[in-house]
Scaffold this motif. Structure first.
Motif, PDB file in Angstrom:
ATOM      1  N   ALA A 226       0.827  -1.208   0.000  1.00  0.00           N
ATOM      2  CA  ALA A 226       0.000   0.000   0.000  1.00  0.00           C
ATOM      3  C   ALA A 226       0.864   1.262   0.000  1.00  0.00           C
ATOM      4  CB  ALA A 226      -0.922  -0.002   1.210  1.00  0.00           C
ATOM      5  N   THR A 227       1.942   1.264   0.774  1.00  0.00           N
ATOM      6  CA  THR A 227       2.827   2.431   0.834  1.00  0.00           C
ATOM      7  C   THR A 227       3.533   2.641  -0.498  1.00  0.00           C
ATOM      8  OG1 THR A 227       3.178   2.117   3.209  1.00  0.00           O
ATOM      9  CG2 THR A 227       4.776   3.474   2.034  1.00  0.00           C
ATOM     10  N   THR A 228       3.946   1.552  -1.129  1.00  0.00           N
ATOM     11  CA  THR A 228       4.613   1.640  -2.437  1.00  0.00           C
ATOM     12  C   THR A 228       3.682   2.262  -3.475  1.00  0.00           C
ATOM     13  OG1 THR A 228       5.984  -0.298  -1.945  1.00  0.00           O
ATOM     14  CG2 THR A 228       5.734   0.317  -4.265  1.00  0.00           C
ATOM     15  N   LYS A 229       2.419   1.842  -3.469  1.00  0.00           N
ATOM     16  CA  LYS A 229       1.459   2.396  -4.430  1.00  0.00           C
ATOM     17  C   LYS A 229       1.169   3.869  -4.141  1.00  0.00           C
ATOM     18  CE  LYS A 229      -0.796  -1.951  -5.682  1.00  0.00           C
ATOM     19  NZ  LYS A 229      -2.074  -2.703  -5.766  1.00  0.00           N
ATOM     20  N   ALA A 230       1.143   4.220  -2.870  1.00  0.00           N
ATOM     21  CA  ALA A 230       0.932   5.629  -2.506  1.00  0.00           C
ATOM     22  C   ALA A 230       2.093   6.489  -3.001  1.00  0.00           C
ATOM     23  CB  ALA A 230       0.771   5.760  -0.996  1.00  0.00           C
ATOM     24  N   LEU A 231       3.319   5.981  -2.865  1.00  0.00           N
ATOM     25  CA  LEU A 231       4.489   6.718  -3.335  1.00  0.00           C
ATOM     26  C   LEU A 231       4.478   6.863  -4.854  1.00  0.00           C
ATOM     27  CD1 LEU A 231       7.281   5.193  -1.071  1.00  0.00           C
ATOM     28  CD2 LEU A 231       6.495   7.567  -1.069  1.00  0.00           C
TER      29      LEU A 231
ATOM     30  N   LYS B 121       7.758  13.857   0.615  1.00  0.00           N
ATOM     31  CA  LYS B 121       7.824  12.395   0.643  1.00  0.00           C
ATOM     32  C   LYS B 121       7.969  11.869   2.066  1.00  0.00           C
ATOM     33  CE  LYS B 121      10.475   8.568  -1.374  1.00  0.00           C
ATOM     34  NZ  LYS B 121      11.623   8.234  -2.267  1.00  0.00           N
ATOM     35  N   VAL B 122       8.760  12.568   2.871  1.00  0.00           N
ATOM     36  CA  VAL B 122       8.951  12.136   4.271  1.00  0.00           C
ATOM     37  C   VAL B 122       7.632  12.187   5.027  1.00  0.00           C
ATOM     38  CG1 VAL B 122      10.062  12.687   6.458  1.00  0.00           C
ATOM     39  CG2 VAL B 122      11.366  12.819   4.331  1.00  0.00           C
ATOM     40  N   ARG B 123       6.883  13.282   4.841  1.00  0.00           N
ATOM     41  CA  ARG B 123       5.596  13.407   5.552  1.00  0.00           C
ATOM     42  C   ARG B 123       4.605  12.345   5.060  1.00  0.00           C
ATOM     43  NH1 ARG B 123       2.869  17.640   8.741  1.00  0.00           N
ATOM     44  NH2 ARG B 123       4.800  18.806   8.591  1.00  0.00           N
ATOM     45  N   LEU B 124       4.643  12.018   3.767  1.00  0.00           N
ATOM     46  CA  LEU B 124       3.768  10.968   3.256  1.00  0.00           C
ATOM     47  C   LEU B 124       4.096   9.628   3.897  1.00  0.00           C
ATOM     48  CD1 LEU B 124       1.587   9.822   1.381  1.00  0.00           C
ATOM     49  CD2 LEU B 124       3.343   9.630  -0.407  1.00  0.00           C
TER      50      LEU B 124
END
Length: 270
Positions: A33-38, A61-64
């Motif tokens: 899920a995090t990879t897709k968000a990035l 990117k850090v805050r995401l």
């Protein structure tokens, strides 16, 4: 963030029942899920280029990644407790409004069952102080629309509404002022749940208002008259159209300066 929250559930639903409380399996859902968000974030910001962020440059990117981590912790706790059962993800709807000729469509982030009743659920991000956030829950056209639609999709009516309202999961992130004694954590990411419940009166009142508004729009189409709302003209992208000197010029500006396509708000791939 929305993509992260959506895909956490999608990946979890793919798991075998024996793995749905396994920490390694849940962490794998988180990584996907995090990879897709990035990926989505990279496309929207043209490869994390700050010049495309404007006043939202602090949402980097850090805050995401921090936000996705907070979302995972919140979601993991929910799965361990098991009091909320997700019935649908990205639930499309197209329902009739009362006995009128009109329909309304959209897509709810989730439909869940909580405390024996059906609720919608919506992800929100905000930089507004969460202390005041609940003041925007009612009246709120979106949340009442979703409540009305989910009620209909599940066979409810005004005599026995099936949907209790919308559970709103708000992610708070705000820029940290240069001069402050507060720690960085005070400005997010922070997640808080709100409940936008809806009564029979709320649903009936919404139904009558929407039918009235849509009849007004219908009359505008029939008479080809569209009164201007002049409160936001300075920032409106259609200002060049409204300041044209003839209807023919307006038509040409619409044709040349804007893209034309049918918008389907029930599509899940957008």
């Amino acid at each position: 963030y929305h993509k992260c929250r959506e895909d956490l559930e999608i990946e979890w639903q793919k798991l075998d029942d024996t793995l749905k409380k396994d920490n390694d399996a849940l962490q794998a859902c988180n990584i996907t899920a995090t990879t897709k968000a990035l990926e989505v974030f990279g496309k929207l910001t043209k490869g994390y280029d700050p010049k495309f962020m404007g006043k939202w440059v602090y949402l980097d990117k850090v805050r995401l990644l921090q936000s996705c981590s907070a979302a995972y912790a919140w979601w993991h706790k929910e799965k361990m407790v098991g009091s909320i059962v997700v019935l649908a993800v990205e639930q499309a709807f197209n329902v009739r409004i009362g006995q009128s000729e009109f329909f309304i469509s959209g897509r709810a982030d989730q439909v869940v069952k909580w405390n024996g009743r059906i609720w919608g659920r919506d992800w929100k991000t905000t930089s507004e102080d969460l202390q005041w956030y609940d003041r925007g829950l009612n009246p709120n056209h979106q949340f009442t629309t979703y409540s009305y639609a989910i009620n209909q999709l599940n066979g409810g009516d005004f005599s026995f509404p099936k949907c209790g309202g919308i559970m709103v999961e708000a992610l708070y992130n705000a820029p940290r002022p240069e001069k402050t004694s507060k720690p960085a954590s005070a400005f997010g990411p922070t997640i808080r749940n709100f409940t936008a419940s809806r009564t029979v009166f709320d649903l009936r009142d919404w139904e009558q208002d929407v039918i009235f508004t849509l009849n007004t729009i219908k009359q505008a189409r029939e008479q080809d008259r569209y009164p201007k709302n002049e409160t936001q003209c300075k920032m409106c992208k259609y200002r060049s159209v409204c300041t044209s000197t003839s209807e023919l010029t307006q038509q040409e500006k619409l044709r040349l300066e804007f893209s034309h396509r049918i918008w389907d708000n029930t599509k899940t791939e957008d």
